[in-house]
Design an enzyme around this catalytic site. Structure first.
Site, mmCIF file in Angstrom:
data_model
loop_
_atom_site.group_PDB
_atom_site.id
_atom_site.type_symbol
_atom_site.label_atom_id
_atom_site.label_comp_id
_atom_site.label_asym_id
_atom_site.label_seq_id
_atom_site.Cartn_x
_atom_site.Cartn_y
_atom_site.Cartn_z
ATOM 1 N N LYS A 6 -6.444 29.680 -7.364
ATOM 2 C CA LYS A 6 -6.544 30.293 -6.189
ATOM 3 C C LYS A 6 -6.088 29.029 -5.064
ATOM 4 O O LYS A 6 -7.077 28.325 -4.605
ATOM 5 C CB LYS A 6 -7.831 30.907 -5.512
ATOM 6 N N GLY A 30 -12.122 21.367 -0.395
ATOM 7 C CA GLY A 30 -12.146 21.915 0.839
ATOM 8 C C GLY A 30 -13.204 21.079 1.616
ATOM 9 O O GLY A 30 -13.814 20.371 1.547
ATOM 10 N N THR A 46 -17.576 25.094 3.688
ATOM 11 C CA THR A 46 -17.182 25.737 2.593
ATOM 12 C C THR A 46 -18.026 25.531 1.228
ATOM 13 O O THR A 46 -18.292 26.218 0.342
ATOM 14 C CB THR A 46 -15.727 26.102 2.356
ATOM 15 N N GLY A 47 -18.000 24.096 0.825
ATOM 16 C CA GLY A 47 -18.873 23.737 -0.271
ATOM 17 C C GLY A 47 -20.037 24.071 -0.497
ATOM 18 O O GLY A 47 -20.795 24.386 -1.496
ATOM 19 N N GLU A 62 -15.089 18.690 -4.021
ATOM 20 C CA GLU A 62 -14.554 17.373 -3.195
ATOM 21 C C GLU A 62 -14.421 18.244 -1.895
ATOM 22 O O GLU A 62 -13.752 18.641 -1.562
ATOM 23 C CB GLU A 62 -13.377 17.167 -3.863
ATOM 24 N N CYS A 112 -8.610 14.330 3.605
ATOM 25 C CA CYS A 112 -9.984 13.932 3.491
ATOM 26 C C CYS A 112 -10.485 12.498 3.708
ATOM 27 O O CYS A 112 -11.178 12.036 4.089
ATOM 28 C CB CYS A 112 -10.419 14.593 2.151
ATOM 29 N N GLU A 140 -15.313 15.258 11.770
ATOM 30 C CA GLU A 140 -14.214 15.126 11.222
ATOM 31 C C GLU A 140 -12.853 15.984 11.842
ATOM 32 O O GLU A 140 -13.049 17.130 11.566
ATOM 33 C CB GLU A 140 -14.101 15.373 9.583
#
Ligand code: NAD
Length: 480
Positions: A172, A223, A227-228, A245, A279, A378
Site C-alpha cells: 500500500k 511512517g 501512526t506506528g 520504522e 527520517c 520533528e
C-alpha cells in the site's frame, strides 16, 4: 525516453484493476493534478489478501534459488525502466534528478543484493543420539505500508526480503505518492506469478483495514511514530508480526577541531537531503561554541551560493518542494512558532506563499532554546536549529534526551573523541564523519520510539520468517 502510460491501476492476483472511485495525485512543484488513482474498497482488499494467501503455498515451496533469480530480475526491470521511474518519481514526489536517480538506482541494487541473502539452518546439536535444527520458515502474507518521502526505496526494502524469504506481499503506497509503486507492481507481473506481489491504493483507512485483516501475518510499516502506535495497537488483535520504522530527531555533534568550510557542505546534506523530508535527516545540529560562528557562517555561505530551491524537473534545482499540502502546513507552523517566539534566523525564515508549488526556503534557526518545539519535535522540512555546546557530557545528554533514537552523527578530526562520543549515543545508526550511508547488508532500525525491529541485512530478512526448531531422538523405538 518512453514515458509510462498514465493509466494507473491496482494489481490484484496478477490482474490490472480499476475502481469507480478515484483519488487525485498532485505535482508538488505546481499543485496541479497529474493523475487519478484507484481508491480500493474493503472487498477489493479482501480479494487481494485471498489471492496472496493462495499464492503463498506454491511461492514458498519454490527452491530458494528460483526466488533469488526472480527477485533479482525485478532489479533488472527497474534498471530497464530507470529513466521513466526517475521522471515519474520527480513528478509525484518533487525530488530533483540526483535524488531520484539515487532512489531508483538504489532500489534496483537492493533487489539484486537482498536476492543473494540466505538464512542457513542452524544445527544446534548433532550426536549419535539426537539432532536439533532451527530453520527459518516464511511468515505468510505481508502487508507493506510506506510513506511519501522515499516511496520506491522504502517499498523495495520490504518487497525484496519478503519475497526472498518466501512470503507474498500486498503493497500500500502513501496516498500522496502512489504512482511509482502502482507502475512497478503492474510491470512486475511479467516476472512474478499472480498473487505474489499486489498493490492496492487508497487512503489511510486502507492502511487500517490491512493492519486489522485476520489473514495478513505481518505488517512492515514505515511512517510516523504516531501512526506506528496505531499499527501496533491494531496488529495486537491478531498478534501480527510488525516491523516499525518510525520518526526521528537525529542529533549531529560538531567537535571543536573541525575545518568549518570543509564540513559545512557535509552538514548541509546531512540535514537537507530530500528537502529534509527524511527520517534520518540531522534535525538538531550541536556545534562546539569555539567554532559555532564559523560553522554557522560557512553553512549560510554554502546555502546562499550553492543551493537553489525549485521544481525538481529543472536541471539546476538543488532542493524541490515540500511533497504535499498537509506537510506544508505543518512546516509553516514551525516557522510561525519560531517567529512568534522571536528566535533569530541565520538564513531563510519567511515562506513566500505566492509560489506556484509548496516551496519553503532553507532556514537555519540561530541557537533557539533547548526546550523549543523546533528542537524537541520533528519538523520534516527544511528548517534546522543550530545549538551551542561546551561540555562533552552535557551535549551527549542533550543529544539523547528525546523519545526518538533513529540516527546520530559526530564530526571531528580527533577520531578517539569522535568514537568515544559516538559510542554513547542512543540511536540505531551512528555515523562518524559521514552520514546517510546505507547498505542492503547493514541493519537499519530505530531505538526507543523510532521503531521496532529492523530492515536490511540478515537480521532484516529474519523478520519475514518464523523460527522453527525440530528435535530428533535417533534412538527412540530402536532395539537396544
Ligand atoms: P504517516 O505515518 O502519516 O503515513 C505512513 C503510511 O501509513 C501511509 O501509507 C499512510 O497512508 C499509512 N497510514 C496512515 N494511517 C494509518 C493507520 N491508521 N493504519 C495503517 N496505516 C496508516 O507518515 P508519512 O507522513 O507518510 O511519512 C513521514 C514520517 O515517516 C516521518 O515521521 C518520518 O520520520 C517517518 N519515516 C521513517 C522512516 C524510517 O525508516 N524510520 C523512513 C521514512 C519516513
Amino acid at each position: 525516453m518512453i514515458e509510462f502510460n498514465t493509466n494507473y491501476v491496482m494489481t490484484i492476483n496478477g490482474e490490472s484493476v480499476a475502481t469507480p472511485k478515484t483519488q487525485p495525485t498532485f505535482n508538488p512543484a505546481t499543485k496541479q493534478v497529474i493523475a487519478q488513482v484507484p481508491d480500493c474498497s474493503e472487498e477489493q482488499l479482501d480479494s487481494t489478501v485471498t489471492a496472496a494467501r493462495q499464492a503463498f503455498g506454491p511461492w514458498s515451496a519454490r527452491p530458494a534459488e528460483e526466488r533469488q533469480q526472480l527477485v533479482a530480475k525485478l532489479g533488472d526491470l527497474l534498471e530497464q525502466h530507470a529513466e521513466e521511474f526517475i521522471a515519474l518519481l520527480t513528478l509525484e514526489q518533487g525530488k530533483p534528478r540526483a535524488g531520484a536517480e539515487w532512489e531508483i538506482g538504489g532500489s534496483a541494487l537492493w533487489l539484486k543484493e537482498i536476492a543473494t541473502q540466505t538464512l542457513p539452518e542452524e544445527i544446534v546439536e548433532e550426536t549419535d543420539e539426537r539432532k536439533v535444527v532451527t530453520r527459518f520458515t516464511p511468515l505468510g502474507v505481508v502487508g507493506a505500508i510506506v510513506p511519501w518521502n522515499f516511496p520506491m526505496l522504502l517499498s523495495i526494502w520490504k518487497i525484496a526480503p519478503a519475497l526472498k524469504a518466501g512470503c507474498t506481499v500486498v503493497l500500500k503506497p502513501s496516498p500522496y505518492t502512489p504512482l511509482c509503486n502502482l507502475k512497478f507492481v503492474e510491470l512486475a507481473q511479467k516476472i512474478l506469478p499472480p498473487g505474489v506481489l499486489s498493490c492496492v491504493s487508497g487512503g489511510n483507512d486502507l492502511g487500517r483495514w490491512m493492519t486489522e485483516h485476520p489473514d495478513i501475518n505481518k505488517i512492515a510499516f514505515t511512517g510516523s511514530t504516531e501512526t506506528g502506535r496505531h499499527v501496533a495497537r491494531s496488529a495486537a488483535k491478531t498478534i501480527k508480526r510488525v516491523t516499525l520504522e518510525l520518526g526521528g530527531n537525529d542529533p549531529a555533534i560538531v567537535m571543536p577541531d573541525v575545518d568549518a568550510k570543509a564540513v559545512a557542505p557535509e552538514l548541509f546534506w546531512a540535514a537537507f537531503q530530500n528537502n529534509a523530508q527524511f527520517c534520518n535527516a540531522t534535525k538538531r545540529l550541536y556545534i562546539h561554541e569555539s567554532v559555532y560562528d564559523e560553522v554557522r557562517d560557512a553553512l549560510v555561505e554554502f546555502i546562499n551560493n550553492e543551493v537553489k530551491v525549485g521544481d525538481g524537473a529543472d536541471a539546476d534545482t538543488t532542493l524541490g518542494p515540500i511533497q504535499n499540502s498537509m506537510q506544508y502546513e505543518k512546516v509553516q507552523n514551525y516557522f510561525a512558532d519560531c517567529q512568534s517566539n522571536g528566535y533569530s534566523f541565520a538564513v531563510g525564515g519567511e515562506i513566500d506563499t505566492s509560489k506556484p508549488g509548496w516551496f519553503v526556503p532553507v532556514t537555519l534557526v540561530d541557537n533557539p532554546p533547548e526546550d523549543s518545539r523546533i528542537v524537541q519535535e520533528e519538523p520534516f522540512g527544511p528548517i534546522l536549529p543550530l545549538l551551542k555546546w561546551s561540555d562533552e557530557e552535557d551535549v551527549i545528554s542533550r543529544a539523547n534526551d528525546t523519545i526518538y533514537g533513529l540516527g546520530a552523527s559526530v564530526w571531528g578530526k580527533d577520531l578517539d573523541a569522535v568514537q568515544r562520543i559516538g559510542s554513547q549515543l542512543e540511536a540505531g545508526t551512528v555515523w562518524l564523519n559521514e552520514v546517510h550511508q546505507y547498505s542492503p547488508h547493514q541493519a537499519f532500525g530505530g531505538h526507543k520510539q523510532s521503531g521496532l525491529g529492523c530492515e536490511n541485512s540478515l537480521h532484516g530478512l529474519m523478520e519475514y520468517t518464523n523460527w522453527q526448531t525440530t528435535t530428533l531422538n535417533k534412538k527412540a523405538g530402536q532395539a537396544s
